[in-house]
Design a protein around this motif. Structure first.
Motif, mmCIF file in Angstrom:
data_model
loop_
_atom_site.group_PDB
_atom_site.id
_atom_site.type_symbol
_atom_site.label_atom_id
_atom_site.label_comp_id
_atom_site.label_asym_id
_atom_site.label_seq_id
_atom_site.Cartn_x
_atom_site.Cartn_y
_atom_site.Cartn_z
ATOM 1 N N ILE A 1 0.828 -1.211 -0.106
ATOM 2 C CA ILE A 1 -0.020 0.230 -0.129
ATOM 3 C C ILE A 1 0.850 1.253 0.109
ATOM 4 C CG2 ILE A 1 -1.996 1.326 1.176
ATOM 5 C CD1 ILE A 1 -2.816 -1.503 0.155
ATOM 6 N N GLU A 2 0.410 2.242 -0.865
ATOM 7 C CA GLU A 2 1.234 3.418 -0.823
ATOM 8 C C GLU A 2 0.635 4.477 0.035
ATOM 9 O OE1 GLU A 2 1.611 5.810 -4.726
ATOM 10 O OE2 GLU A 2 1.637 4.072 -5.613
ATOM 11 N N ILE A 3 1.737 4.684 0.897
ATOM 12 C CA ILE A 3 1.274 5.640 2.225
ATOM 13 C C ILE A 3 2.076 6.985 2.171
ATOM 14 C CG2 ILE A 3 0.803 5.711 4.592
ATOM 15 C CD1 ILE A 3 0.288 2.792 4.660
ATOM 16 N N LYS A 4 1.750 8.124 2.359
ATOM 17 C CA LYS A 4 2.389 9.435 2.456
ATOM 18 C C LYS A 4 2.360 9.739 3.825
ATOM 19 C CE LYS A 4 3.236 11.683 -2.028
ATOM 20 N NZ LYS A 4 2.432 12.276 -2.955
ATOM 21 N N ILE A 5 3.278 10.082 4.442
ATOM 22 C CA ILE A 5 3.331 10.801 5.991
ATOM 23 C C ILE A 5 3.673 12.184 5.764
ATOM 24 C CG2 ILE A 5 3.828 10.517 8.415
ATOM 25 C CD1 ILE A 5 4.274 7.329 7.520
ATOM 26 N N GLU A 6 2.736 12.896 5.604
ATOM 27 C CA GLU A 6 3.226 14.418 5.996
ATOM 28 C C GLU A 6 2.369 15.030 7.002
ATOM 29 O OE1 GLU A 6 1.775 15.309 1.925
ATOM 30 O OE2 GLU A 6 3.964 14.816 0.913
ATOM 31 N N LYS A 7 1.929 16.379 6.859
ATOM 32 C CA LYS A 7 0.995 16.786 8.079
ATOM 33 C C LYS A 7 -0.261 15.807 8.175
ATOM 34 C CE LYS A 7 -0.076 21.156 9.860
ATOM 35 N NZ LYS A 7 -1.077 21.952 9.607
ATOM 36 N N THR A 8 -0.690 15.328 6.991
ATOM 37 C CA THR A 8 -1.728 14.549 7.065
ATOM 38 C C THR A 8 -1.186 13.041 6.595
ATOM 39 O OG1 THR A 8 -2.581 14.856 4.704
ATOM 40 C CG2 THR A 8 -3.646 15.978 6.574
ATOM 41 N N ILE A 9 -1.924 12.202 6.846
ATOM 42 C CA ILE A 9 -1.566 10.799 5.968
ATOM 43 C C ILE A 9 -2.454 10.423 4.774
ATOM 44 C CG2 ILE A 9 -1.407 8.394 6.702
ATOM 45 C CD1 ILE A 9 0.331 9.361 8.576
ATOM 46 N N LYS A 10 -1.781 10.237 3.780
ATOM 47 C CA LYS A 10 -2.579 9.889 2.601
ATOM 48 C C LYS A 10 -2.143 8.498 2.242
ATOM 49 C CE LYS A 10 -2.566 14.399 0.246
ATOM 50 N NZ LYS A 10 -1.446 15.388 0.181
ATOM 51 N N ILE A 11 -3.314 7.758 1.855
ATOM 52 C CA ILE A 11 -3.273 6.365 1.620
ATOM 53 C C ILE A 11 -4.021 5.996 0.428
ATOM 54 C CG2 ILE A 11 -3.809 4.210 2.325
ATOM 55 C CD1 ILE A 11 -3.605 4.900 5.314
ATOM 56 N N LYS A 12 -3.086 5.417 -0.592
ATOM 57 C CA LYS A 12 -3.763 5.073 -1.820
ATOM 58 C C LYS A 12 -4.298 3.754 -1.778
ATOM 59 C CE LYS A 12 -2.756 4.983 -6.672
ATOM 60 N NZ LYS A 12 -1.706 4.678 -7.682
ATOM 61 N N GLY A 13 -5.578 3.592 -1.595
ATOM 62 C CA GLY A 13 -6.299 2.200 -1.487
ATOM 63 C C GLY A 13 -6.007 1.429 -2.482
ATOM 64 N N ALA A 14 -6.039 0.015 -2.157
ATOM 65 C CA ALA A 14 -5.947 -0.957 -3.460
ATOM 66 C C ALA A 14 -7.033 -1.634 -3.649
ATOM 67 C CB ALA A 14 -4.796 -2.019 -2.881
ATOM 68 N N GLY A 15 -8.058 -1.445 -2.913
ATOM 69 C CA GLY A 15 -9.360 -2.209 -2.945
ATOM 70 C C GLY A 15 -9.246 -3.473 -2.025
ATOM 71 N N ILE A 16 -10.525 -4.246 -1.643
ATOM 72 C CA ILE A 16 -10.316 -5.118 -0.736
ATOM 73 C C ILE A 16 -9.202 -6.270 -1.083
ATOM 74 C CG2 ILE A 16 -12.453 -4.744 0.607
ATOM 75 C CD1 ILE A 16 -13.841 -6.961 -1.045
ATOM 76 N N ARG A 17 -9.074 -6.256 -2.490
ATOM 77 C CA ARG A 17 -8.280 -7.549 -3.096
ATOM 78 C C ARG A 17 -6.975 -7.129 -3.412
ATOM 79 N NH1 ARG A 17 -11.499 -11.334 -6.596
ATOM 80 N NH2 ARG A 17 -9.654 -12.738 -6.015
ATOM 81 N N GLY A 18 -6.622 -6.036 -3.405
ATOM 82 C CA GLY A 18 -5.648 -5.575 -3.906
ATOM 83 C C GLY A 18 -3.984 -5.651 -3.318
ATOM 84 N N PHE A 19 -4.138 -6.277 -2.208
ATOM 85 C CA PHE A 19 -3.011 -6.464 -1.484
ATOM 86 C C PHE A 19 -1.848 -7.494 -1.859
ATOM 87 C CE2 PHE A 19 -6.084 -4.854 1.518
ATOM 88 C CZ PHE A 19 -5.547 -3.910 2.038
ATOM 89 N N LYS A 20 -0.614 -7.079 -1.633
ATOM 90 C CA LYS A 20 0.360 -7.791 -2.170
ATOM 91 C C LYS A 20 1.064 -8.847 -1.283
ATOM 92 C CE LYS A 20 1.111 -5.682 -6.269
ATOM 93 N NZ LYS A 20 0.802 -4.134 -6.368
ATOM 94 N N GLU A 21 1.420 -10.081 -1.532
ATOM 95 C CA GLU A 21 1.932 -11.040 -0.735
ATOM 96 C C GLU A 21 3.352 -10.204 -0.190
ATOM 97 O OE1 GLU A 21 2.319 -15.474 -0.866
ATOM 98 O OE2 GLU A 21 4.334 -14.816 -1.817
ATOM 99 N N PRO A 22 3.413 -10.250 1.323
ATOM 100 C CA PRO A 22 4.495 -9.543 1.814
ATOM 101 C C PRO A 22 5.934 -10.357 1.521
ATOM 102 C CG PRO A 22 3.278 -10.356 3.465
ATOM 103 C CD PRO A 22 2.525 -10.435 2.360
ATOM 104 N N ILE A 23 7.026 -9.587 1.402
ATOM 105 C CA ILE A 23 8.180 -10.464 0.985
ATOM 106 C C ILE A 23 9.069 -11.002 2.530
ATOM 107 C CG2 ILE A 23 8.710 -9.932 -1.390
ATOM 108 C CD1 ILE A 23 10.826 -7.648 -0.311
ATOM 109 N N ASP A 24 8.550 -10.306 3.420
ATOM 110 C CA ASP A 24 9.262 -10.617 4.695
ATOM 111 C C ASP A 24 8.024 -10.780 5.816
ATOM 112 O OD1 ASP A 24 11.143 -10.955 6.639
ATOM 113 O OD2 ASP A 24 12.329 -9.238 6.373
#
Ligand code: S3P
Length: 425
Positions: A61-84
């Protein structure tokens, strides 16, 4: 080690606390599950919430931490298998809610945490999520982290009665319910905090909630939102307690969340004779928000029963503090859940209060404080548990002498500004 010097003067002040930790975790996860971009204002500064953010990033998931937090959602099935391995660090909410999410993702993932989290029971989520069709492996007969998950989509819907009231377990199952085919029904023995049920409709989800039951429908889309997180009532509770026990004080806490599943401490304080006023100002994200004004009070003992515990679960150490400054007996019963929090909070508060000469006795499911029994000075331990460190610090504000607390840095788990606010008092 930090030194708490008793306040010899009154406290008259206005305080704002950090954004709510429980709501921040949920908003981050729901934003990640959404279509589109979410922007979160007043996201909690608690370290626990950044554990959730890091795990979501590791799931692609793409997340930008600035004064606010911006999260680009992937939809309920858009997550990727974590490599760790995903590290939830100290955060029970992170590991339990993400287990619900990962149960419904068709890939392999492993969740772990720090020394404290690896001792906390996970069978309470593994059992129902396995019934929904995900596969789990965990230490000691599927009880303790690390947890390995082989998820599947869609999950099977569930009709499940929780053996214990737990917002974390309920939320994990609601999230899994969104990844199931059909209708899932989750019932609790007693109502716990319902942030998940209030927030999901704000993200466009249809669910039905009655007092102890939630019905959720699978395969729904969430839509990204702009959200503002209200102040954390559990953080505010420390300064509410300070206002009650430091003589001649008046503390106004501004813009704090007043979810009925969180504010059980207010009922206890009222029964103890505490002077407290609550001003409900608005609703944000379907959550009531307002100000709390508290004045020093002559407190009397009360009995806190099992039915009340879920709505004041994180505030139980503060009831011991209030009991020490109250006339008569303050009893907490039915609170055995406290033994499986970041530390065994019953053992921790009783042991450390005894070191300070407080008249307190331990039960398997709670304690009794016979007051007034003003704490003496002394050296105490936090058990690396943020809420124990903060409760001891507040107890020290009206103690007979200085209290020294070891391993005080742990407060950043939920309330990084705590020591700053304390020094300003
Ligand atoms: C939380 C629920 C509670 C609470 C914890 C946060 C949540 O835990 O103690 O600090 O955000 O859902 P349980 O649900 O395990 O009682």
């Amino acid at each position: 080690m930090i030194k708490i010097e008793p306040k010899r003067k009154s406290i008259k002040t206005e305080i704002r606390v950090n954004g709510d930790k429980s709501i921040s975790h949920r908003v981050a996860i729901f934003s990640a599950m959404s279509k589109g971009i979410s922007e979160i204002e007043n996201f909690s500064s608690a370290r626990d919430c950044y554990s959730t953010i890091k795990c979501l990033s590791a799931l692609g998931i793409e997340i930008k931490i600035e004064k606010t937090i911006k999260i680009k959602g992937a939809g309920i099935r858009g997550f990727k298998e974590p490599i760790d391995i995903l590290d939830a660090e100290n955060s029970g909410t992170t590991i339990r809610l993400l287990s619900g999410l990962l149960a419904g993702q068709p890939f392999f993932s492993v969740l772990t945490g720090d020394n404290s989290l690896r001792r906390r029971p996970m069978d309470r989520i593994i059992v129902p999520l396995s019934l929904m069709g995900a596969e789990f492996w965990a230490r000691e007969n599927n009880k303790f982290p690390p947890i390995a998950i082989k998820g599947r989509y869609p999950l099977k819907p569930i009709d499940y009665k929780l053996p214990i009231a737990s917002a974390q377990v309920k939320s994990a199952l609601i999230i899994a319910g969104l990844l199931a085919e059909g209708e899932s029904k989750i019932t609790e023995p007693l109502p716990s905090r319902d942030h998940t049920e209030r927030l999901l409709p704000a993200f466009g989800v249809r669910l039905i909630k009655s007092e102890n039951t939630v019905i959720v429908y699978g395969n729904q889309e969430l839509e990204g939102q702009r959200v503002y997180v209200p102040g954390d009532f559990s953080s505010a509770s420390f300064f509410i307690t300070a206002g009650l026990i430091v003589p001649d004080s008046e503390i106004l806490i501004k813009d704090v969340g007043l979810n009925p599943g969180r504010i059980g401490l207010l009922n206890v304080i009222k029964r103890m004779g505490g002077e407290i006023e609550v001003y409900h100002k608005e609703d944000i994200l379907n959550e009531p928000v307002g100000d709390v004004l508290v004045k020093s009070s002559q407190l009397k003992g009360t009995v806190v029963s099992k039915e009340e515990i879920p709505i004041l679960i994180d505030e139980v150490p503060l009831i011991a503090v209030l009991g020490a400054y109250a006339e008569g007996e303050t009893v907490v019963k039915g609170a055995e859940e406290l033994r499986v929090k970041e530390s065994d909070r019953i053992r921790a508060i009783v042991t450390e209060f005894k070191k300070l000469g407080v008249n307190i006795e331990e039960f398997p499911d709670g304690f009794i404080v016979s007051g007034p029994s003003i704490p003496n000075g002394g050296i105490v331990e936090s058990y690396n548990d943020h809420r124990i460190a903060m409760a001891l610090a507040i107890a020290g504000l009206s103690a007979r002498d200085s209290i020294y607390i070891n391993n005080e840095e742990c407060v950043s788990i939920s309330f990084p500004d705590f020591w700053d606010i304390m020094s300003k008092l």
